[in-house]
Design a protein around this motif. Sequence first.
Motif, short mmCIF file in Angstrom:
data_model
loop_
_atom_site.label_atom_id
_atom_site.label_comp_id
_atom_site.label_asym_id
_atom_site.label_seq_id
_atom_site.Cartn_x
_atom_site.Cartn_y
_atom_site.Cartn_z
N ARG A 1 36.56 40.55 45.66
CA ARG A 1 34.89 39.83 45.78
C ARG A 1 35.22 38.82 44.45
O ARG A 1 34.55 37.74 44.23
N ARG B 1 40.77 51.82 47.71
CA ARG B 1 40.29 50.76 48.56
C ARG B 1 39.15 49.84 48.15
O ARG B 1 39.10 48.62 48.13
N GLN B 2 37.97 50.57 47.60
CA GLN B 2 37.06 50.02 47.16
C GLN B 2 37.25 49.11 45.62
O GLN B 2 36.50 48.03 45.78
N SER C 1 38.83 46.04 47.04
CA SER C 1 37.76 45.09 47.74
C SER C 1 37.00 44.42 46.52
O SER C 1 36.38 43.31 46.41
N PRO D 1 37.61 42.83 56.01
CA PRO D 1 37.77 44.06 55.07
C PRO D 1 39.33 44.34 55.27
O PRO D 1 39.99 44.57 54.15
N HIS E 1 41.76 42.33 52.81
CA HIS E 1 41.95 42.37 51.50
C HIS E 1 43.06 42.27 50.91
O HIS E 1 43.58 41.70 49.75
#
Length: 285
Positions: free
Chosen positions: A233, A225-226, A229, A247, A250
């Motif tokens: 970004r 998930r990071q 993200s 969030p 995304h």
Amino acid sequence: MKDRRIEIVPPEGVPVSLKVATAGARFGAQTLDILITFGGMFLFLLFVIFTNFLDEGLLVSLFFLLTFFLRVPYYIFSELVWNGRTLGKRIVKIRVISADGGRLTPHQIVARNLMKEVEVFLPATTLLTGNFGNGWTGFAIFVWMCAILLFPLLNKRRLRLGDMIAGTLVVEQPKAFLMPDLAAPKVKTESGFVFDVSHLNIYGRFELQALEGILRERPKTPDARQRVSDVVRTIRRKINYVEPLLPNDHWAFLTDFYRQQRAYLESRQLFGDARENKFHDKSKD
């Protein structure tokens, strides 16, 4: 080399898996390029001979001048215009890329092709003519020439000395295909992100293929998930998307961006504008 696949991480942070070009493919591309350049030179020389423009004494000098002043610009100009590909490379489907995943710069192209004169054409010409000198000096020159020509076979990435100096790699040309299941109509998300031409005109097929790799499966771990993200970004910064984004949106943002980006690229291709990557317009400057 059994496993020729390597992973390149471009500035966007999305790993791209590519295959290093085989020695046979590079040799084949080089052979085709030599036939093209020398074929052009011989046709020009035949024209000069039949027109009696120069005497026989100057023809040899003209040949050696053409050998350098036609061959070097051919390699440099071709790789600049076709983003790391000469005619030979286009035929065998390989290309030059920057080893750090960034844009292939004119400096890198010039450096690797000037080094080619020293490590490919000079050794090959010397070996073919047998002009090494006598004694141990001649033997040492022979060994050195052979070592330079065989150097790409002795390292995993098939690098010439010119590739190491310029920071480049020669890889197989990735096949451009887009997954139909991702572009197929689905239930519209509540977010319904809409992107205009200024957003969609940044990226090309290369970046779209990298995004496909992320969209194959929903992220199930915190690290995954990071990663999503981070990609969101980066894309928002690149395309200057200033609308607020939660969030939880995304994944929907990436999915909508993919579908609209794909549709935009396919519509442009109908008019003969096949955008290769985010440097497409800069390469024409």
